[in-house]
Every structure is written in structure tokens, then in C-alpha cells.
Motif scaffolding. Structure first.
Motif, PDB file in Angstrom:
ATOM      1  N   SER B  14     -43.919  19.465 -11.988  1.00  0.00           N
ATOM      2  CA  SER B  14     -44.781  19.960 -13.069  1.00  0.00           C
ATOM      3  C   SER B  14     -45.279  21.376 -12.828  1.00  0.00           C
ATOM      4  O   SER B  14     -45.387  22.154 -13.775  1.00  0.00           O
ATOM      5  CB  SER B  14     -45.957  19.010 -13.278  1.00  0.00           C
ATOM      6  OG  SER B  14     -45.498  17.816 -13.872  1.00  0.00           O
ATOM      7  N   LEU B  17     -42.606  23.961 -13.684  1.00  0.00           N
ATOM      8  CA  LEU B  17     -42.314  23.925 -15.124  1.00  0.00           C
ATOM      9  C   LEU B  17     -43.502  24.438 -15.940  1.00  0.00           C
ATOM     10  O   LEU B  17     -43.308  25.094 -16.971  1.00  0.00           O
ATOM     11  CB  LEU B  17     -41.945  22.498 -15.553  1.00  0.00           C
ATOM     12  CG  LEU B  17     -40.555  22.052 -15.079  1.00  0.00           C
ATOM     13  CD1 LEU B  17     -40.273  20.605 -15.459  1.00  0.00           C
ATOM     14  CD2 LEU B  17     -39.467  22.942 -15.639  1.00  0.00           C
ATOM     15  N   THR B  69     -35.535  24.890 -16.923  1.00  0.00           N
ATOM     16  CA  THR B  69     -36.158  23.567 -17.038  1.00  0.00           C
ATOM     17  C   THR B  69     -35.188  22.477 -16.600  1.00  0.00           C
ATOM     18  O   THR B  69     -35.528  21.607 -15.782  1.00  0.00           O
ATOM     19  CB  THR B  69     -36.602  23.317 -18.489  1.00  0.00           C
ATOM     20  OG1 THR B  69     -37.568  24.302 -18.850  1.00  0.00           O
ATOM     21  CG2 THR B  69     -37.200  21.929 -18.666  1.00  0.00           C
ATOM     22  N   TRP B 110     -40.279  16.326 -20.015  1.00  0.00           N
ATOM     23  CA  TRP B 110     -40.228  17.780 -19.871  1.00  0.00           C
ATOM     24  C   TRP B 110     -39.133  18.405 -20.735  1.00  0.00           C
ATOM     25  O   TRP B 110     -39.305  19.510 -21.255  1.00  0.00           O
ATOM     26  CB  TRP B 110     -40.045  18.169 -18.397  1.00  0.00           C
ATOM     27  CG  TRP B 110     -41.363  18.302 -17.699  1.00  0.00           C
ATOM     28  CD1 TRP B 110     -41.879  17.484 -16.753  1.00  0.00           C
ATOM     29  CD2 TRP B 110     -42.348  19.316 -17.918  1.00  0.00           C
ATOM     30  NE1 TRP B 110     -43.126  17.922 -16.378  1.00  0.00           N
ATOM     31  CE2 TRP B 110     -43.433  19.047 -17.078  1.00  0.00           C
ATOM     32  CE3 TRP B 110     -42.417  20.433 -18.761  1.00  0.00           C
ATOM     33  CZ2 TRP B 110     -44.582  19.846 -17.030  1.00  0.00           C
ATOM     34  CZ3 TRP B 110     -43.545  21.233 -18.716  1.00  0.00           C
ATOM     35  CH2 TRP B 110     -44.612  20.937 -17.854  1.00  0.00           C
TER      36      TRP B 110
END
Lengths: 233, 268
Positions: B14, B17, B69, B110
Motif C-alpha cells: 500500500s 502504491l 501498479t 488496487w
């Protein structure tokens, strides 16, 4: 004593037809410290990885405390691999939490105490620590579990003599006497005085399975001397 | 246990990202107020070289962030389960299915966030007051929908919702494709990453071909007459429906294969 580990006709063959473990049969009982000894390439790590579900056997079966390799066997085994397997971006205290989250038999208080005894700051990220300290953290986490079978793959290889003494002391003072400890190493002289039973592994098969006392009585040699004789180059 | 795996998988990816997507948002805001707001969309004002290059940079930046990503998601799956870190992951008292589910859920979340954010950012920089004034976009869209058979706002809303659902399914399939490529690449004893990349392109091509072959009869039938083209809702919903089924089947098969490989075939 009950059976803690049972390997029946265990085989591991690779794609190039190399047979790393060849129809190996082995039974270990609870309450022993067992040395798994053999020269490089004898199959020690292959055997250990199959017990821990890191390699898929080509044939045979493994039972740990009566369960085939799977979720229940992993609850009973505490495994120290010969590489660093911890997430290095985590802090030491987060790794303690990680182990506590997944293992019901993990003792976080014991782990914290050992970490502080070593002078390691629990708030440090693992990647900021030296190689030797990382390995000690990994050992502490492994030995802080109340497991039925501890499997330590080369725990003292590649560290200085003082660290070896610390590692062996940690192993001896933190395992439950009813549990079994399987130590794989080629540094026999260092562990001979702590092991109860010795296994010699050669070309994927067990060629000796005796207690240390039996080896000394029957061969009139130390385990180290017998090893050098059996595996002479 | 699955909840705990999801917690740690989210924690692992996380931060990078969030940094990537925060950079995207900041770049978008900067682009809108310092470049795109100053673009005059009327006919006689071509883009300056600087503006053109900046628009290109914005487009490439979006692609890079999207790629980044999925690379981060892929690396987490690969490193955590198929490298030295796998000695811890695979010896946890959890099933390989739980590991796969956890990484899939985190990857889908995500992936979806990335898609939505890129769509929003693109719309934010394009739809400036100058753009609306020059194109009469809203009026044009009303005419478009009427000509092509959308009779009420309910149909338009349904179309938009169906688009979001199809986008989510596409993300699920993208994650499945990446993980399957990694699992297949991990069967090799050497050059696993190279093998995984090769498998990714092969699988991507195969999935596209399968979708195209399945869609072809519908496309031919639906565009055979002018009347059928004008019935856009029917065409779109049929297309979406069949495409969704294809994606669901391909994704499900992929996840079955990944699980089988993880459980029975892949050695550390």
C-alpha cells in the motif's frame, strides 16, 4: 514416546532425472535432539524442504504427528530455513506480531525478552540490521514457539564461533524437552555434545540412524570421526 | 487466517502504491490548472509544441503509473510465494488457496483503484470549461443517445453501471493473467522472471483471441443492418453480457490452474 515424524518411501526426483532423495524411510520420536548430517549435496535440505511443504515429493508420504503435510503439520513444526525468509521491510516488533498472528503456539513475551537480551531495538526495520543479527532474529522467532518438531537447517553455518555458542544455547534453553529438534549441519564437532541421535544421509538415503552413545560404543569413535571416515573424499 | 493474510498483503504494497497514486493526483492537478485550463479548443487554435508534448507526457505518465501498479502487485505475488520469502509464507499454517485469495483480493482492489483514478484524472484534465464551450459535449451526448436508441435515463444509467462492472471483471482477469504467468514461469528452474514475462504476452494474446472469436458472430450480426446499429443499447448489453461471461470463464479457469500449480507442482 510417540512418532513425531514419519517418512515412508520418500522420493524426490528432478526433471534432469537427478534423484535427490531415494525411497527414504525415517521415523523420529518425540523428545530427542537429532543431528541430520551429510556432505554437501547429500539431500539434507531437500528432505527438510519436503517435510515443510516447500518441495513437492515425487513419491512417498510424510506424516508429522500423525498428520500428512498440510495446515496441521505446519502448526506442529517450527522451521528455521538456511536462508533469510523474513519480510525485511517490517520492524522487529512487527515480525513478532506477524508470528503471533499466525501461530497459536507462539510466545511473544519470550520473543520480546530474547530480542531485548540481544540489545536489538524492536523498532528497527529488519533491513537495517546486520546479516548475523537478522539471522538471530529469525532464530528467536523460530524458538519462541511451543512446537512439537523444530527443524533447523544449518543454524550455525556462516556465523562466528561466539554466535554459534549463542545459537546453540538458545536452542537448548528454549525448546520443550517433549519436543523433537532436527538439526541439519555439517559442523558436527559443534553439535555432537548436544544431540541424542544422529542420521547420516548420503545420495538421498539414510545410511546410519543411531543414538550418539551407540555410535561411540559400536564404532569406538566420536560422531565427528565416524563422519570423516564414512564421507572421506 | 485469510483476514490476516489480506492485512499483511495490503500493508506490503500500500505505501508504494499510495505514493504512486498521490503523485498521479498531484500531477493531474498541476496539469489541469497550469496547462489544460489554458488550452483553447476552438477551431483556429492549434496546440503549441509545449502543450502537445505536455499532453503526451501526461498520457505516458498515466500508462507508467498503471504499469507500475501492476508490477508492484506482481512482484508481491512472486517474491512472497516463489522466492526465499516463500520459506516463511509456505510454512504458515494456511492453505495455498488462502494465499491465492488474499493476493487476488488485494490485487483486485488496487487494480480497480488504479483504473478509477486514471479515468477520473483523464476526465479532470480534459473536461475544462473551454472544452465544454467548444464541443457542446452535453448537448451532443443527448443527441447521440437519442439517435442510437437510448430512450430514457434509466438505460443510460444501466449502461454506465454495466461499464463499471465490466471494468471490475477486466481487472479480475488482468490479475488472474499476471498470476498465472508468474505461476507458469516458476515451473522453470532458471530464468523464471523471463519465462513469466513470456507467458504473460502469450496468455494476453490467447485471451484476446478467444474474446475476439467469441464476439465475432455478435459483431457481424449486430452491424449487418443500419437498424441494428441504431439499437445501441441492445448491442452494448449483448456485447457486455457475452464479454463478461468470457472474462468470468477465463478468470475462473486461470485461478483453478494457478491453485493447482501452487499446490502440486511448484517447488521453492
Amino acid at each position: 514416546m510417540n512418532k513425531i515424524l514419519e517418512c515412508i518411501e520418500l522420493t524426490k526426483k528432478y526433471a534432469n532425472n537427478f534423484c535427490a532423495i531415494n525411497q527414504l524411510n525415517l521415523t523420529l520420536y518425540s523428545g530427542q535432539i537429532v543431528g541430520l548430517l551429510g556432505p554437501n549435496g547429500s539431500g539434507k535440505t531437500t528432505l527438510i524442504k519436503m517435510i515443510n511443504d516447500c518441495l513437492i515429493p515425487t513419491g512417498g508420504i510424510i506424516y508429522v504427528n500423525g498428520n500428512p503435510v498440510g495446515i496441521h503439520s505446519k502448526e506442529d513444526i517450527s522451521y528455521l530455513p538456511d536462508v533469510l525468509s523474513l519480510d525485511e521491510h517490517l520492524k522487529v516488533e512487527e515480525l513478532v506480531t506477524y508470528f503471533n498472528d499466525f501461530y497459536k503456539n507462539f510466545n511473544p513475551v519470550k520473543a520480546h525478552q530474547m530480542i531485548l537480551d540481544l540489545g536489538i531495538n524492536p523498532s528497527s526495520r529488519l533491513r537495517t540490521l546486520s546479516k548475523g543479527t537478522k539471522e538471530k532474529v529469525q532464530l528467536i522467532l523460530t524458538m519462541s514457539r511451543d512446537a512439537k518438531l523444530f527443524i533447523l537447517d544449518e543454524p550455525i553455518g556462516g556465523v562466528d564461533p561466539a554466535s554459534r555458542d549463542y545459537i546453540l544455547h538458545t536452542i537448548l534453553s528454549n525448546y520443550n524437552p517433549d519436543a523433537t529438534v532436527l538439526i541439519s549441519t555439517h559442523l558436527i564437532g559443534e553439535i555432537e555434545n548436544i544431540i541424542d541421535r544422529v542420521l547420516f544421509l548420503q545420495n538421498g538415503q539414510i545410511i546410519l540412524n543411531s543414538t550418539v552413545d551407540e555410535v561411540r560404543e559400536q564404532h569406538h569413535k566420536s560422531v565427528d570421526q565416524l563422519f570423516r571416515e564414512v564421507f572421506r573424499c | 487466517m485469510l483476514g490476516k493474510l489480506i492485512k499483511y498483503d495490503f500493508k506490503a504494497i500500500s505505501i508504494p502504491l499510495l505514493i504512486l497514486h498521490s503523485a498521479l493526483l498531484l500531477f493531474t492537478i498541476f496539469s489541469r490548472f497550469f496547462v489544460f485550463n489554458h488550452i483553447d479548443y476552438s477551431e483556429n487554435n492549434p496546440l503549441s509544441l509545449f502543450t502537445f508534448l505536455f499532453v503526451l507526457l501526461f498520457y505516458i505518465g498515466n500508462i507508467a503509473i498503471s504499469l507500475g501498479t501492476y508490477v508492484i502487485i506482481a512482484l508481491r505475488f512472486y517474491k512472497h510465494l516463489f522466492t526465499e520469502k516463500g520459506y516463511l509464507a509456505r510454512t504458515l499454517p494456511v492453505s495455498s488457496l488462502s494465499h491465492l485469495l488474499s493476493k487476488t483480493i488485494v490485487g483486485i482492489v488496487w487494480g480497480f483503484v488504479n483504473t478509477i483514478l486514471i479515468t477520473f484524472c483523464t476526465a479532470f484534465v480534459i473536461f475544462t470549461p473551454s472544452f465544454f464551450k467548444a464541443t457542446n459535449l452535453i448537448g451532443g451526448m443527448n443527441v447521440f443517445f437519442q439517435v442510437f436508441g437510448f430512450h430514457n435515463s434509466f438505460q443510460v444509467a444501466f449502461f454506465l453501471i454495466a461499464t463499471v462492472i465490466l471494468t471490475l471483471l477486466s481487472v479480475i482477469c488482468s490479475i488472474a493473467l499476471i498470476y498465472l504467468a508468474i505461476a507458469l514461469g516458476s515451473l522453470f528452474s532458471n530464468h523464471k522472471i523471463l519465462a513469466s514475462i513470456a507467458f504473460y504476452f502469450v496468455l494476453n494474446f490467447a485471451y484476446s483471441m478467444i474474446s475476439s472469436i467469441v464476439m465475432l458472430p455478435l459483431f457481424v450480426k449486430s452491424t449487418s443492418t443500419f437498424e441494428s446499429i441504431r439499437n445501441l443499447p441492445h448491442l452494448l448489453f449483448s456485447t457486455y453480457g457475452i464479454l463478461s461471461i468470457v472474462i468470468i470463464i477465463l478468470s475462473t479457469l486461470s485461478y483453478f490452474v494457478i491453485h493447482y500449480l501452487m499446490d502440486k507442482k511448484i517447488d521453492l
